[in-house]
Design a protein around this motif. Structure first.
Motif, PDB file in Angstrom:
ATOM      1  N   GLY C 107       0.814  -1.213   0.000  1.00 37.84           N
ATOM      2  CA  GLY C 107       0.000   0.000   0.000  1.00 37.84           C
ATOM      3  C   GLY C 107       0.850   1.268   0.000  1.00 37.84           C
ATOM      4  N   GLU C 108       2.082   1.137  -0.440  1.00 34.49           N
ATOM      5  CA  GLU C 108       2.962   2.304  -0.483  1.00 34.49           C
ATOM      6  C   GLU C 108       3.763   2.265  -1.774  1.00 34.49           C
ATOM      7  OE1 GLU C 108       4.725   3.734   3.568  1.00 34.49           O
ATOM      8  OE2 GLU C 108       4.615   1.562   3.630  1.00 34.49           O
ATOM      9  N   THR C 109       4.282   3.415  -2.196  1.00 28.17           N
ATOM     10  CA  THR C 109       5.100   3.415  -3.407  1.00 28.17           C
ATOM     11  C   THR C 109       6.571   3.503  -3.030  1.00 28.17           C
ATOM     12  OG1 THR C 109       4.883   5.794  -3.571  1.00 28.17           O
ATOM     13  CG2 THR C 109       3.370   4.490  -4.913  1.00 28.17           C
ATOM     14  N   TYR C 110       7.382   2.983  -3.941  1.00 22.92           N
ATOM     15  CA  TYR C 110       8.818   2.940  -3.693  1.00 22.92           C
ATOM     16  C   TYR C 110       9.547   3.493  -4.911  1.00 22.92           C
ATOM     17  CZ  TYR C 110      13.466   0.896  -3.032  1.00 22.92           C
ATOM     18  OH  TYR C 110      14.812   0.704  -2.908  1.00 22.92           O
ATOM     19  N   SER C 111      10.356   4.529  -4.705  1.00 19.50           N
ATOM     20  CA  SER C 111      11.031   5.134  -5.865  1.00 19.50           C
ATOM     21  C   SER C 111      12.316   4.394  -6.212  1.00 19.50           C
ATOM     22  CB  SER C 111      11.342   6.600  -5.591  1.00 19.50           C
ATOM     23  OG  SER C 111      12.546   6.721  -4.866  1.00 19.50           O
ATOM     24  N   GLY C 112      12.932   3.762  -5.225  1.00 18.95           N
ATOM     25  CA  GLY C 112      14.159   3.006  -5.496  1.00 18.95           C
ATOM     26  C   GLY C 112      15.398   3.874  -5.570  1.00 18.95           C
ATOM     27  N   LYS C 113      15.256   5.139  -5.189  1.00 29.01           N
ATOM     28  CA  LYS C 113      16.403   6.033  -5.335  1.00 29.01           C
ATOM     29  C   LYS C 113      17.330   6.010  -4.120  1.00 29.01           C
ATOM     30  CE  LYS C 113      14.680   9.177  -8.795  1.00 29.01           C
ATOM     31  NZ  LYS C 113      13.194   9.004  -8.775  1.00 29.01           N
ATOM     32  N   GLY C 114      16.782   5.582  -2.971  1.00 29.37           N
ATOM     33  CA  GLY C 114      17.615   5.561  -1.766  1.00 29.37           C
ATOM     34  C   GLY C 114      18.789   4.605  -1.907  1.00 29.37           C
ATOM     35  N   GLU C 115      19.832   4.891  -1.158  1.00 31.77           N
ATOM     36  CA  GLU C 115      21.033   4.079  -1.270  1.00 31.77           C
ATOM     37  C   GLU C 115      20.990   2.908  -0.307  1.00 31.77           C
ATOM     38  OE1 GLU C 115      25.499   5.715  -2.155  1.00 31.77           O
ATOM     39  OE2 GLU C 115      24.376   6.512  -0.466  1.00 31.77           O
ATOM     40  N   VAL C 116      21.473   1.741  -0.748  1.00 34.14           N
ATOM     41  CA  VAL C 116      21.584   0.575   0.119  1.00 34.14           C
ATOM     42  C   VAL C 116      23.056   0.179   0.162  1.00 34.14           C
ATOM     43  CG1 VAL C 116      20.791  -1.773   0.561  1.00 34.14           C
ATOM     44  CG2 VAL C 116      19.326  -0.196  -0.706  1.00 34.14           C
ATOM     45  N   LEU C 117      23.659   0.254   1.318  1.00 30.03           N
ATOM     46  CA  LEU C 117      25.085  -0.056   1.417  1.00 30.03           C
ATOM     47  C   LEU C 117      25.363  -1.007   2.566  1.00 30.03           C
ATOM     48  CD1 LEU C 117      26.721   3.496   1.056  1.00 30.03           C
ATOM     49  CD2 LEU C 117      26.525   1.749  -0.701  1.00 30.03           C
ATOM     50  N   HIS C 118      26.336  -1.871   2.357  1.00 31.35           N
ATOM     51  CA  HIS C 118      26.774  -2.714   3.470  1.00 31.35           C
ATOM     52  C   HIS C 118      27.499  -1.828   4.467  1.00 31.35           C
ATOM     53  CE1 HIS C 118      29.144  -5.751   5.638  1.00 31.35           C
ATOM     54  NE2 HIS C 118      28.145  -6.558   5.352  1.00 31.35           N
ATOM     55  N   LEU C 119      27.455  -2.220   5.741  1.00 31.58           N
ATOM     56  CA  LEU C 119      28.059  -1.391   6.785  1.00 31.58           C
ATOM     57  C   LEU C 119      29.544  -1.121   6.512  1.00 31.58           C
ATOM     58  CD1 LEU C 119      27.553   0.012   9.537  1.00 31.58           C
ATOM     59  CD2 LEU C 119      28.397  -2.067  10.616  1.00 31.58           C
ATOM     60  N   THR C 120      30.239  -2.099   5.919  1.00 31.18           N
ATOM     61  CA  THR C 120      31.660  -1.881   5.629  1.00 31.18           C
ATOM     62  C   THR C 120      31.818  -0.664   4.723  1.00 31.18           C
ATOM     63  OG1 THR C 120      31.449  -3.473   3.842  1.00 31.18           O
ATOM     64  CG2 THR C 120      32.452  -4.257   5.883  1.00 31.18           C
ATOM     65  N   ARG C 121      30.934  -0.538   3.750  1.00 33.41           N
ATOM     66  CA  ARG C 121      31.080   0.568   2.808  1.00 33.41           C
ATOM     67  C   ARG C 121      30.697   1.894   3.446  1.00 33.41           C
ATOM     68  NH1 ARG C 121      28.763  -0.115  -2.814  1.00 33.41           N
ATOM     69  NH2 ARG C 121      29.970   1.796  -3.014  1.00 33.41           N
ATOM     70  N   VAL C 122      29.685   1.852   4.315  1.00 33.49           N
ATOM     71  CA  VAL C 122      29.305   3.089   5.010  1.00 33.49           C
ATOM     72  C   VAL C 122      30.473   3.581   5.848  1.00 33.49           C
ATOM     73  CG1 VAL C 122      27.847   4.033   6.839  1.00 33.49           C
ATOM     74  CG2 VAL C 122      26.836   2.641   5.030  1.00 33.49           C
ATOM     75  N   MET C 123      31.064   2.650   6.596  1.00 35.19           N
ATOM     76  CA  MET C 123      32.115   3.061   7.531  1.00 35.19           C
ATOM     77  C   MET C 123      33.455   3.302   6.835  1.00 35.19           C
ATOM     78  SD  MET C 123      31.226   0.771  10.868  1.00 35.19           S
ATOM     79  CE  MET C 123      32.567   1.446  11.809  1.00 35.19           C
ATOM     80  N   LEU C 124      33.796   2.430   5.897  1.00 36.33           N
ATOM     81  CA  LEU C 124      35.149   2.490   5.341  1.00 36.33           C
ATOM     82  C   LEU C 124      35.242   3.354   4.091  1.00 36.33           C
ATOM     83  CD1 LEU C 124      36.099  -1.269   5.808  1.00 36.33           C
ATOM     84  CD2 LEU C 124      36.263   0.610   7.431  1.00 36.33           C
ATOM     85  N   GLU C 125      34.091   3.534   3.404  1.00 37.32           N
ATOM     86  CA  GLU C 125      34.136   4.324   2.178  1.00 37.32           C
ATOM     87  C   GLU C 125      33.538   5.707   2.411  1.00 37.32           C
ATOM     88  OE1 GLU C 125      33.487   1.303  -1.346  1.00 37.32           O
ATOM     89  OE2 GLU C 125      32.303   3.116  -1.631  1.00 37.32           O
ATOM     90  N   ARG C 126      32.302   5.739   2.929  1.00 33.98           N
ATOM     91  CA  ARG C 126      31.618   7.012   3.115  1.00 33.98           C
ATOM     92  C   ARG C 126      32.220   7.805   4.275  1.00 33.98           C
ATOM     93  NH1 ARG C 126      27.266   6.651  -0.482  1.00 33.98           N
ATOM     94  NH2 ARG C 126      28.482   5.614  -2.087  1.00 33.98           N
TER      95      ARG C 126
END
Lengths: 198, 662, 290
Positions: C107-126
Motif C-alpha cells: 500500500g505504499e510506493t517505492y522510488s528506489g532512489k535511496g542508497e543501500v550499502l553494506h556497513l563496511t562501505r558506510v564506515m570504510l568508504e563514506r
C-alpha cells in the motif's frame, strides 16, 4: 546413456516456463562449464549447474525437477558473477525451487522445504527469526531431534547467543499486518506461477 | 520529348514474391513519356539485358528506368547495357524495389506494391530531366602507401614493388616485423617464425622500389583515390643516418628501467635500443621517456661511445607530406588485456601470462633464451595450464567474437612445451576446438595423441594463488567433473582486439569500423579487402582476427587491387560533379569555403563580353560530387550533374502525389 | 554527524549480539549515528528468494521505503540482510511487474532512489578509513589478519560497485590503516555455506574448512569478517571442523567493528570478545593489544 531423448518425453515449453519465471535467457547458454567449475557445492549435486542448463534447453523436465541440484545451490552467486553469457544462474536455481514448491512437481529433497517453511512461518508470526524455536521445530520435523545440540547448541546457549524468548514485534497491529501481508503474497504467487506455468 | 522505357525485374521471387511486378509495369506504361514498360524474371541476365537492348531499338528509347535491386549492385551493369545500345549511360535511373521494398515490407504486399510503383514513378520523373554526361578521367599517382610493417604490410609492399610500382612502407615501431617477429614457431608446420619472416624483412629493406619509414606515423590524410595527400610524422629517433648499427650504444647504455615491448614486458630494455637483434632497419632509437640524459640532463654515454657520431639529442619530430595513388592499411592488432578478468587475477599474478609472453619465453631469442621458467621466481615448470577464450567468446567481457587463432596457437604452444621439456604436462581448457584450415585439425589431434596434451572441455572459473603454486579450478563438462590442477604456470590464450587507437586512425581515412574497432571491408564476401573509401584497402588483423596464411593471402590481394588500379593510364571518375553557372554566380565565396575537398577555385573571369567578375569554378578532377556547395549557394548558381535541383524537386513532387492507377 | 538507517537483522539480536554491541559502540565513538529502522521485519534471508520472488521483494521493501521516506542511506552489518535489501532494490527496479505487486501489497510506493550499502562501505568508504585512522588510540602492530568477505557483500558484481568483485580490498585497506598486516590470500570471497548452516551441515563443514585451512596456510593469525553467518560458520563450527580435519586450527574470527574497537582502545568485554567460540584473548595478549 542414462537418458533417451525422444520427442514424446520432451516437455514442450518447459524451457519457456523457466525462462519466463526467471526472466533469464537460458537458450544463451553455450555450455562452457564455467558455472560448474566454480560451484562450491557441485560435488554434492546430481548434475552440475551447466548440465541443468543444458537439460532445461532440451526440455528434459523430469530429470531436472527430480534432481537435487537446485536444492544444493547455496546462492553464493559465483556462477552468476562469472557467467560469460550473462545468465543469472543462481536465479534460475531459485526459480526451479519456486516451481517445485508451487506444488506441481515432486520434490527430491524434503529437508530444505521444511526448513524454509518454518523459517518463513517464524517471520510471519514474529516478524523476525526465533532461532531456538526454529531449530527445535526443524530438528523435530526432519526427524533428527538432537542435531547440533551438543556441543555447539549447548555452547551457544551458554554464551547467551541463542535466546529462549522470541524477539517479537510487540505491537499486535504489526503482527496482524504481517500475517495479512503474507496471505496477500501467497495469493499473488499462486496466480503468477500457475498462469505462467500451465 | 523524352522516350522512356521502364524495365521491372522479378529477381526470381526476391521481388516478385512480394511486389505485384506486372501491376508496377502496367502502371509505368500509363506514365507520360513512357513508351514501353515490361517485367522480366532476371533483368541483369543476358536475355534480360537483350530485352532492354531490343526495346531501345524497337521503340527508339532515349532513356531508361530499371526497377530492380540497389544501384550499388547493378547500376554499372545497366549503364553498360544502355551504352551497348547507343544511349548515354547517364540516361539510366534505377528504382530500388528489392532492398527498399520487397526485403523490408514482405508483411504487406499491397502497400509494398504501391511503394514500388511510387519509387519507379519517381525514377521516371527524374530520368525525364536527365542529361547526357561524358566520362571524366583523373590522373593516378602511381605510388602506394602501406601503413603497418607487420607481415601483412611487408607482403603487400613486396608484391606491389614486385610489379614495378613505388611503395612507402610506414611503421610505428623502430623496426618492421610486427607480431610475427615475436612468435617462436608457427602452426601447423612448426617452422621457425623468424626464419621465414626475416628474409622478407630484408627483402623489403633492399627492394629499390620500397622506401622504409620506421618510427613514423600517419597523422593526416586528404584527397581521394589516385591522389591521396598524406602527412606523416617521423618521430625523432635521436640517431641520424650515420649509424652503422654496431650496437655499442645499446650495450653501454646504463638505463634499464624501461620494459621491452618486444619481449612483452618480461624483460627490461635499454633506453637506446633496437627492439630485437634482427631488427630492420638495424638502427636504434632513444626512448626519451626512459633516457637518463633526457630525464636528468646528464649521461650522454651513447654519444661518447658511438664511433660514427650518429647520436643527435637535438633531433625533432619531422613532418613530411607526400602523394599516393592508393593506400594499404595493415595496422594489426593488440592482444586482449586480461586485467579485466578478476577471476584470473586481474593481470596481477606474475605466473599467469599471455600467449604472446609464452612465445617470448620459449623463443631462443627471448629473455630466458628459450627456457620456460616462471616469471615470478624463475623456477622450472612441471604442470602448465593453458586457458583458451580469454577475451574471446565472452559477452560479459564485451568480446563475444571468436579470435580464430587461439585454438591453434594454444595447441602449438602445448606441443612446443612438451618438445622442450618432455617431463612437463600441459593441460588445455577449451570450450570448442576451432581448427578449420589446411592440416589444422590433424595438428590439434597430434597435440593430444602424440604429445599427450590433456584437453579438458570447460572454462576455468578461477585461478587461486597459493605459495609457489597456482590452483586452477575448472571443469570437464564431457565427464561432468570439476577439475583442480596445481599448476606452476598458467598461459592464457588472449584473444585479438583492434590496435589501441584504431577508431581514431580510421577517422583519418573516413573508414568505418565495427563496434569493436575492426575495420569494415566493403563487402563481407565479394569485396573483402576493399573499403568503402575507394583506393584504401585493408589487410591482416586490423580487419578481423586471422592467422598468418590468411593475412598473407589478404595482403597479396590488396597488392593485386593496387596494381590493377595503377595499371590504368587514367582513372575513370563519375561525371556526377558540381558545375557553376558563372552568369548567375555572385562571387560570394560561400561554396569555396564549404567545399571539403578544396575543389572550388575563385577566378576573375570574363563571364560576358566585356564583363570580368570574381566567380567560382569547379576543379573537375577534384570534385567528389558531395553537393555541399549546391546547398550553400545563395544565388542557386551551383548545380550537381545527375542530381539537379529540378530533378530532385520533380521526384519530391511525384512522391507526394497520389498513385493514379486503377 | 553522519547519519544512516540501521537494519541490524535477526542474527544481531541473538547469535551475533557481540557484532551489534561492538558496532554501536564503535559508531558512537566515531560519531556515526545509527538510526534503527523501527519495527523492522526479517529480510527473508536465505529462504524467501527460493520460495517466492514476491516475498523476497516485499519483506525488505518495508525497510527500504522507511529509509527512503526519512531520506537516509540504509545499511546493514549483516551481509545476508544487506544482500536481500540490495537485491530487492535491484529486482524492483528491473522487473516492473514485481514492483507493481509489491506496492499493491504494501500500500505504499517505492522510488528506489535511496542508497543501500553494506556497513563496511558506510564506515570504510563514506565515513572513510582516513577518518577512522585519525581517531585511533592504538596500532594493532604485528597482527596478521585474513580479511574474509564471503559471497553476499561482493556478489553479484552489481552489489560490489566500486570494489573488485574477485579480490575486494575494502577491509584489507582498513587492516593496513589499523597498523596490522592484511595477508594476501585468494579465498576472500569463497562461500562458507551460509544458507546450509542448519540443513546441510556437512557442506558447511567442508566449505568453511577449506577457508580456514587456506587462511591458516597464508599465515593469518586472525580472520576478520563482516557477516554473522560467515562468523558462526567459521567460529562456532570451528571445533567440529578442527576435529574433522584432524588439525588444531584455533584461529579467532572477529567482526571488523570489533577489530576497529580494539584499535580505538576498547577492552575485551566492551567488545564482547568473550562470546566467540575461539577465544581471541591469548593471541591479542601475545601481541600486546589487550
Amino acid at each position: 546413456m542414462k537418458y533417451e531423448l525422444q520427442l514424446k518425453n520432451i516437455k514442450e515449453g518447459f524451457r519457456k516456463d523457466v525462462e519466463n519465471l526467471s526472466q533469464q535467457k537460458i537458450s544463451n547458454c553455450y555450455q562452457c562449464g564455467k558455472c560448474s567449475a566454480g560451484c562450491p557445492v557441485a560435488y554434492a549435486m546430481d548434475y552440475p549447474p551447466s548440465m541443468i542448463m543444458r537439460m532445461i534447453q532440451l526440455g528434459m523436465h523430469d530429470p531436472v525437477m527430480s534432481s537435487n541440484t537446485s536444492w544444493y545451490c547455496v546462492s553464493c552467486e559465483t556462477c552468476t558473477t562469472r557467467c560469460p553469457r550473462e545468465i543469472d544462474i543462481a536465479k534460475v536455481m531459485d526459480t526451479l525451487k519456486i516451481m517445485a514448491q508451487a506444488g506441481k512437481y515432486k520434490l527430491s529433497e524434503n529437508e530444505i522445504p521444511i526448513f524454509d517453511w518454518i523459517f518463513l512461518k517464524s517471520i510471519e508470526l514474529t516478524g523476525k527469526i526465533y532461532e531456538l524455536g526454529m531449530i527445535g521445530a526443524y530438528n523435530l520435523l526432519s526427524l533428527n531431534p538432537f542435531k547440533d545440540v551438543y556441543p555447539m547448541g549447548l555452547k551457544m546457549i551458554l554464551k547467551g547467543k541463542i535466546g529462549f524468548i522470541p524477539h517479537l514485534i510487540y505491537n499486535p497491529f504489526e503482527v496482524i499486518k504481517n500475517i495479512r501481508m503474507f496471505n496477500a503474497i501467497r495469493k499473488k504467487d499462486r496466480e503468477r506461477i500457475y498462469e505462467k506455468n500451465v | 520529348m523524352a522516350r522512356i522505357g521502364v524495365f521491372v525485374c522479378h529477381c526470381g521471387t526476391n521481388i516478385a514474391g512480394v511486389v505485384d511486378v506486372t501491376r508496377v509495369a502496367k502502371y509505368a506504361g500509363s506514365l507520360p513519356g513512357v513508351k514501353v514498360a515490361v517485367d522480366y524474371k532476371f533483368m541483369c541476365s543476358d536475355p534480360g539485358q537483350n530485352t532492354i537492348i531490343d526495346a531501345i531499338k524497337k521503340y527508339g528509347l532515349d532513356r531508361l528506368v530499371v526497377s530492380a535491386c540497389s544501384p550499388r549492385m547493378h547500376e554499372a551493369t545497366f549503364r553498360r547495357t544502355a551504352e551497348r545500345a547507343g544511349i548515354n549511360p547517364y540516361m539510366v535511373e534505377m528504382a530500388n524495389i528489392r532492398e527498399h521494398v520487397a526485403w523490408v515490407h514482405s508483411d504487406d504486399k499491397e502497400l509494398a506494391t504501391q511503394k514500388a510503383m511510387k519509387l519507379m514513378e519517381m525514377a521516371v520523373a527524374k530520368v525525364r530531366r536527365s542529361e547526357a554526361l561524358s566520362k571524366m578521367f583523373a590522373p593516378i599517382e602511381k605510388r602506394a602507401l602501406v601503413i603497418g610493417g607487420g607481415i601483412a604490410g611487408i607482403q603487400a609492399a613486396l608484391d606491389i614493388a614486385g610489379a614495378g610500382y613505388k611503395v612507402l612502407l610506414v611503421e610505428k615501431e623502430p623496426s618492421i616485423g610486427g607480431r610475427m617477429a615475436q612468435l617462436d614457431k608457427t602452426f601447423p608446420t612448426l617452422d621457425c617464425s623468424a626464419c621465414i619472416l626475416t628474409p622478407k624483412m630484408v627483402a623489403a629493406a633492399q627492394d629499390p622500389n620500397i622506401t622504409l619509414l620506421t618510427y613514423a606515423e600517419v597523422t593526416e590524410v586528404c584527397g581521394f583515390v589516385g591522389q591521396f595527400e598524406v602527412k606523416i610524422k617521423k618521430k625523432a629517433k635521436s640517431v641520424n643516418s650515420k649509424c652503422i648499427g654496431c650496437g655499442v650504444c645499446t650495450t653501454k647504455c646504463p638505463s634499464k628501467k624501461a620494459l621491452s615491448e618486444f619481449d612483452e614486458k618480461l624483460a627490461p630494455r635499454k633506453a637506446i635500443y633496437t627492439p630485437f637483434p634482427q631488427a630492420v632497419p638495424n638502427v636504434p632509437v632513444i626512448d626519451r621517456t626512459a633516457c637518463t640524459f633526457f630525464l636528468t640532463g646528464k649521461c650522454k654515454i651513447c654519444e661518447k661511445v658511438c664511433p660514427t657520431g650518429a647520436i643527435d639529442y637535438t633531433q625533432q619530430d619531422e613532418f613530411i607530406k607526400e602523394k599516393f595513388g592508393a593506400v594499404v592499411v595493415a595496422t594489426g592488432f593488440d592482444i586482449y588485456d586480461h586485467s579485466n578478468y578478476g577471476e584470473y587475477g586481474y593481470g596481477e599474478i606474475k605466473d599467469v601470462i599471455t600467449g604472446l609472453q609464452f612465445e617470448r619465453l620459449i623463443s631462443s631469442t627471448g629473455p630466458t633464451a628459450g627456457h620456460v621458467t616462471r616469471p615470478s621466481d624463475h623456477r622450472e615448470v612441471k604442470n602448465v595450464v593453458f586457458i583458451q577464450c580469454v577475451g574471446s567468446r565472452d559477452e560479459a567481457k564485451k568480446r563475444p567474437y571468436c579470435s580464430r587463432v587461439c585454438c591453434m596457437y594454444t595447441a602449438k604452444q602445448a606441443m612446443l612445451l612438451k618438445d622442450h621439456y618432455p617431463e612437463t604436462q600441459a593441460y588445455v581448457f577449451y570450450i570448442d576446438i576451432r581448427s578449420a584450415g589446411k592440416n589444422y585439425e590433424e595438428f590439434v589431434q597430434r597435440a593430444q595423441n602424440e604429445y599427450g596434451v590433456l584437453y579438458l572441455r570447460g572454462r576455468v572459473s578461477k585461478i587461486y594463488e597459493r605459495a609457489n603454486k597456482l590452483l586452477v579450478k575448472g571443469a570437464d563438462t564431457l565427464s561432468g567433473a570439476q577439475v583442480e590442477i596445481e599448476a606452476d604456470l598458467v598461459v592464457l590464450a588472449n584473444g585479438f582486439e583492434p590496435k589501441k587507437g584504431a577508431k581514431e586512425f580510421a577517422q583519418l581515412f573516413h573508414m568505418s569500423s565495427d563496434q569493436y574497432g575492426f575495420y569494415n571491408e566493403l563487402h563481407p564476401k565479394l569485396a573483402p579487402v576493399e573499403t568503402a573509401i575507394s583506393g584504401v584497402f585493408v589487410a591482416g588483423c586490423c580487419q578481423s582476427p586471422k592467422d598468418i596464411p590468411d593475412t598473407v593471402a589478404m595482403a597479396s590481394a590488396t597488392a593485386a587491387k593496387v596494381c590493377a588500379l595503377f595499371a590504368k593510364e587514367k582513372l575513370e571518375v563519375e561525371p556526377l560533379i558540381a558545375g557553376v553557372n558563372q552568369l548567375t554566380c555572385s562571387g560570394c565565396e560561400t561554396c569555396y569555403n564549404v567545399c571539403p575537398y578544396s575543389a572550388i577555385e575563385m577566378k576573375d573571369k570574363e563571364v560576358k563580353r566585356g564583363e570580368v567578375r570574381h566567380v567560382a569554378e569547379v576543379l573537375e578532377s577534384v570534385c567528389k560530387g558531395c553537393g555541399a556547395c549546391v546547398g550553400a549557394c545563395y544565388s542557386k548558381a551551383v548545380d550537381l550533374k545527375g542530381f539537379t535541383d529540378r530533378q530532385v524537386l520533380d521526384q519530391v513532387e511525384t512522391a507526394t502525389a497520389p498513385i493514379t492507377d486503377n | 554527524m553522519f547519519k544512516v538507517a540501521y537494519f541490524p537483522g535477526c542474527s544481531l539480536s541473538s547469535t551475533a549480539k557481540e557484532y551489534d554491541v561492538a558496532t554501536r559502540l564503535v559508531c558512537e565513538d566515531l560519531e556515526i549515528e545509527l538510526v534503527e529502522v523501527p519495527e523492522w521485519v526479517c529480510c527473508g534471508a536465505t529462504t524467501a528468494h527460493i520460495t517466492s520472488e514476491l516475498t523476497a521483494a516485499v519483506l525488505p521493501a518495508r525497510s527500504l521505503i522507511w529509509a527512503e521516506k526519512h531520506n537516509m542511506t540504509i545499511t546493514s552489518p549483516c551481509s545476508a540482510c544487506f544482500s536481500r535489501l540490495k537485491m530487492a532494490q535491484l529486482n524492483l527496479e528491473k522487473y516492473p511487474g514485481l514492483k507493481k505487486e509489491a506496492e499493491e501489497i504494501l500500500g505504499e510506493t517505492y522510488s528506489g532512489k535511496g542508497e543501500v550499502l553494506h556497513l563496511t562501505r558506510v564506515m570504510l568508504e563514506r565515513y572513510g578509513v582516513d577518518n577512522i585512522k585519525a581517531k585511533l588510540k592504538k596500532q594493532l602492530k604485528g597482527l596478521k589478519i585474513a580479511c574474509y568477505y564471503g559471497c553476499l557483500m561482493t556478489r553479484p558484481a552489481e552489489v560490489c560497485e566500486n570494489d573488485r568483485v574477485e579480490d575486494p580490498m575494502l577491509m584489507d585497506n582498513l587492516v593496513s590503516a589499523l597498523g596490522a598486516q592484511a595477508v594476501k590470500w585468494s579465498y576472500k570471497t569463497e562461500c562458507c555455506g551460509a544458507a546450509f548452516s542448519l540443513t546441510k551441515t556437512e557442506i558447511v563443514r567442508k566449505l568453511s574448512g577449506d577457508i580456514l585451512k587456506e587462511a591458516k596456510a597464508s599465515g593469518a593469525e586472525l580472520i576478520m569478517v563482516a557477516c554473522p553467518l560467515c562468523h558462526s560458520n567459521l567460529d562456532a563450527r570451528q571445533p567440529e571442523i578442527s576435529k574433522l580435519l584432524k588439525a588444531e586450527l584455533n584461529i579467532p574470527v572477529l567482526y571488523f567493528t570489533q577489530v576497529i574497537g580494539l584499535a580505538l582502545g576498547y577492552g575485551y568485554l566492551d567488545l564482547m570478545l568473550n562470546k566467540h567460540f575461539i577465544d581471541p584473548a591469548p593471541l591479542l595478549k601475545a601481541k600486546g593489544i589487550l
